[in-house]
Write a protein that holds these residues in place. Structure first.
Motif, PDB file in Angstrom:
ATOM      1  N   GLY A   2       0.858  -1.217  -0.019  1.00 46.35           N
ATOM      2  CA  GLY A   2      -0.087   0.117  -0.051  1.00 46.35           C
ATOM      3  C   GLY A   2       0.719   1.155   0.054  1.00 46.35           C
ATOM      4  N   LYS A   3       0.116   2.354  -0.166  1.00 44.07           N
ATOM      5  CA  LYS A   3       0.767   3.657  -0.055  1.00 44.07           C
ATOM      6  C   LYS A   3       1.655   3.844   1.120  1.00 44.07           C
ATOM      7  CE  LYS A   3       0.750   8.230  -1.597  1.00 44.07           C
ATOM      8  NZ  LYS A   3       1.793   8.505  -2.504  1.00 44.07           N
ATOM      9  N   ARG A   4       1.442   3.479   2.283  1.00 49.03           N
ATOM     10  CA  ARG A   4       2.065   3.624   3.384  1.00 49.03           C
ATOM     11  C   ARG A   4       3.169   2.728   3.544  1.00 49.03           C
ATOM     12  NH1 ARG A   4      -1.225   2.659   8.850  1.00 49.03           N
ATOM     13  NH2 ARG A   4      -0.843   0.326   8.132  1.00 49.03           N
ATOM     14  N   ASP A   5       3.120   1.574   3.125  1.00 50.30           N
ATOM     15  CA  ASP A   5       4.375   0.735   3.139  1.00 50.30           C
ATOM     16  C   ASP A   5       5.229   1.383   2.224  1.00 50.30           C
ATOM     17  OD1 ASP A   5       2.929  -1.148   4.838  1.00 50.30           O
ATOM     18  OD2 ASP A   5       2.245  -2.397   2.960  1.00 50.30           O
ATOM     19  N   ASP A   6       4.993   1.751   0.982  1.00 51.30           N
ATOM     20  CA  ASP A   6       5.716   2.528   0.128  1.00 51.30           C
ATOM     21  C   ASP A   6       6.482   3.510   0.725  1.00 51.30           C
ATOM     22  OD1 ASP A   6       4.790   0.686  -2.201  1.00 51.30           O
ATOM     23  OD2 ASP A   6       3.542   2.067  -2.855  1.00 51.30           O
ATOM     24  N   LEU A   7       5.729   4.517   1.629  1.00 52.55           N
ATOM     25  CA  LEU A   7       6.727   5.621   2.177  1.00 52.55           C
ATOM     26  C   LEU A   7       7.361   4.928   3.339  1.00 52.55           C
ATOM     27  CD1 LEU A   7       3.449   7.829   2.522  1.00 52.55           C
ATOM     28  CD2 LEU A   7       5.250   8.422   1.091  1.00 52.55           C
ATOM     29  N   ILE A   8       7.279   4.019   4.076  1.00 55.04           N
ATOM     30  CA  ILE A   8       8.171   3.429   4.976  1.00 55.04           C
ATOM     31  C   ILE A   8       9.211   3.006   4.414  1.00 55.04           C
ATOM     32  CG2 ILE A   8       8.237   1.648   6.769  1.00 55.04           C
ATOM     33  CD1 ILE A   8       5.302   1.764   7.224  1.00 55.04           C
ATOM     34  N   ALA A   9       8.924   2.050   3.187  1.00 61.69           N
ATOM     35  CA  ALA A   9      10.115   1.748   2.496  1.00 61.69           C
ATOM     36  C   ALA A   9      11.004   3.002   2.025  1.00 61.69           C
ATOM     37  CB  ALA A   9       9.805   0.868   1.471  1.00 61.69           C
ATOM     38  N   LYS A  10      10.554   3.918   1.613  1.00 62.99           N
ATOM     39  CA  LYS A  10      11.182   5.458   1.325  1.00 62.99           C
ATOM     40  C   LYS A  10      11.854   5.922   2.467  1.00 62.99           C
ATOM     41  CE  LYS A  10       8.831   9.135   0.484  1.00 62.99           C
ATOM     42  NZ  LYS A  10       8.122  10.458  -0.394  1.00 62.99           N
ATOM     43  N   TYR A  11      11.347   6.033   3.511  1.00 67.69           N
ATOM     44  CA  TYR A  11      11.910   6.377   4.621  1.00 67.69           C
ATOM     45  C   TYR A  11      13.164   5.679   5.098  1.00 67.69           C
ATOM     46  CZ  TYR A  11       7.715   9.068   4.906  1.00 67.69           C
ATOM     47  OH  TYR A  11       6.543  10.007   4.789  1.00 67.69           O
ATOM     48  N   ALA A  12      13.176   4.497   5.003  1.00 66.48           N
ATOM     49  CA  ALA A  12      13.958   3.465   5.330  1.00 66.48           C
ATOM     50  C   ALA A  12      15.120   3.501   4.492  1.00 66.48           C
ATOM     51  CB  ALA A  12      13.617   2.027   5.373  1.00 66.48           C
ATOM     52  N   ALA A  13      14.935   3.817   3.196  1.00 66.18           N
ATOM     53  CA  ALA A  13      16.112   4.132   2.180  1.00 66.18           C
ATOM     54  C   ALA A  13      16.761   5.307   2.478  1.00 66.18           C
ATOM     55  CB  ALA A  13      15.305   4.034   0.787  1.00 66.18           C
ATOM     56  N   ASP A  14      16.038   6.399   2.732  1.00 68.39           N
ATOM     57  CA  ASP A  14      16.848   7.668   3.185  1.00 68.39           C
ATOM     58  C   ASP A  14      17.491   7.383   4.366  1.00 68.39           C
ATOM     59  OD1 ASP A  14      16.810  10.489   2.985  1.00 68.39           O
ATOM     60  OD2 ASP A  14      15.537  10.586   4.815  1.00 68.39           O
ATOM     61  N   ILE A  15      17.071   6.630   5.500  1.00 63.56           N
ATOM     62  CA  ILE A  15      17.995   6.559   6.585  1.00 63.56           C
ATOM     63  C   ILE A  15      19.284   5.837   6.283  1.00 63.56           C
ATOM     64  CG2 ILE A  15      18.248   5.271   8.861  1.00 63.56           C
ATOM     65  CD1 ILE A  15      15.088   5.825   9.154  1.00 63.56           C
ATOM     66  N   ARG A  16      19.235   4.866   5.373  1.00 59.70           N
ATOM     67  CA  ARG A  16      20.430   4.198   4.830  1.00 59.70           C
ATOM     68  C   ARG A  16      21.293   4.894   4.000  1.00 59.70           C
ATOM     69  NH1 ARG A  16      16.059   0.366   3.260  1.00 59.70           N
ATOM     70  NH2 ARG A  16      16.009  -1.309   5.006  1.00 59.70           N
ATOM     71  N   THR A  17      20.793   5.565   3.179  1.00 66.13           N
ATOM     72  CA  THR A  17      21.680   6.402   2.380  1.00 66.13           C
ATOM     73  C   THR A  17      22.240   7.851   3.028  1.00 66.13           C
ATOM     74  OG1 THR A  17      19.913   7.439   1.014  1.00 66.13           O
ATOM     75  CG2 THR A  17      20.757   5.718   0.244  1.00 66.13           C
ATOM     76  N   THR A  18      21.247   8.526   3.676  1.00 65.10           N
ATOM     77  CA  THR A  18      21.678   9.623   4.245  1.00 65.10           C
ATOM     78  C   THR A  18      22.500   9.548   5.543  1.00 65.10           C
ATOM     79  OG1 THR A  18      19.751  10.795   3.602  1.00 65.10           O
ATOM     80  CG2 THR A  18      20.692  11.998   5.421  1.00 65.10           C
ATOM     81  N   LEU A  19      22.038   8.561   6.391  1.00 65.74           N
ATOM     82  CA  LEU A  19      22.872   8.294   7.643  1.00 65.74           C
ATOM     83  C   LEU A  19      23.708   7.007   7.778  1.00 65.74           C
ATOM     84  CD1 LEU A  19      19.333   9.009   9.963  1.00 65.74           C
ATOM     85  CD2 LEU A  19      21.520  10.681   9.513  1.00 65.74           C
ATOM     86  N   SER A  20      23.721   6.475   6.740  1.00 68.58           N
ATOM     87  CA  SER A  20      24.309   5.200   6.487  1.00 68.58           C
ATOM     88  C   SER A  20      24.310   4.143   7.778  1.00 68.58           C
ATOM     89  CB  SER A  20      26.131   5.477   6.603  1.00 68.58           C
ATOM     90  OG  SER A  20      26.149   6.471   5.357  1.00 68.58           O
ATOM     91  N   GLU A  21      23.153   3.971   8.124  1.00 66.76           N
ATOM     92  CA  GLU A  21      22.960   2.840   8.953  1.00 66.76           C
ATOM     93  C   GLU A  21      21.485   2.260   8.890  1.00 66.76           C
ATOM     94  OE1 GLU A  21      20.173   4.987  12.541  1.00 66.76           O
ATOM     95  OE2 GLU A  21      22.117   5.946  12.260  1.00 66.76           O
ATOM     96  N   GLU A  22      21.472   1.084   9.334  1.00 68.81           N
ATOM     97  CA  GLU A  22      20.233   0.285   9.200  1.00 68.81           C
ATOM     98  C   GLU A  22      19.056   0.743  10.025  1.00 68.81           C
ATOM     99  OE1 GLU A  22      17.996  -2.375   7.047  1.00 68.81           O
ATOM    100  OE2 GLU A  22      20.159  -1.771   6.485  1.00 68.81           O
TER     101      GLU A  22
END
Length: 113
Positions: A2-22
């Motif tokens: 769903g849309k919310r799941d897509d946003l959660i995935a986007k936020y997780a990817a942002d944390i991984r790329t911007t902050l270099s953490e899981e």
């Protein structure tokens, strides 16, 4: 998904790329759900780190009300630390990620238990 799941995935990817953490996906999902409908509005989805009014609302509505932290200068210092860590030059500071980082900064993950 769903849309919310897509946003959660986007936020997780942002944390991984911007902050270099899981990210802690369980906490990120709970924080994102807690943001309510604001995550679906392009303007409300992001935080304007240079807007003192918005930072005051984060302090009062999120840190004090949601996380139950006592008012004091450490709240503003915590917000500043999170904004510095996320990158002040980064214009797309997602609200859910900022709240997630604040939970971790103040060690208040239990507010979403």
């Amino acid at each position: 998904m769903g849309k919310r799941d897509d946003l959660i995935a986007k936020y997780a990817a942002d944390i991984r790329t911007t902050l270099s953490e899981e990210p802690d996906m369980a906490l990120l999902e709970k924080v994102t759900i807690g943001c309510g409908p604001s995550i679906y509005d392009a303007d409300a989805e992001t935080v304007a780190a240079s807007d003192k009014g918005e930072l005051a609302r984060i302090r009062d509505n999120f840190l004090r009300r949601k996380l139950g932290l006592p008012d004091g200068p450490d709240l503003d210092a915590g917000i500043a630390a999170v904004m510095d860590r996320y990158g002040r030059a980064n214009r797309s500071k997602y609200r859910a990620v900022v709240y997630y980082l604040l939970c971790r900064h103040f060690r208040r993950e239990d507010a979403y238990s």
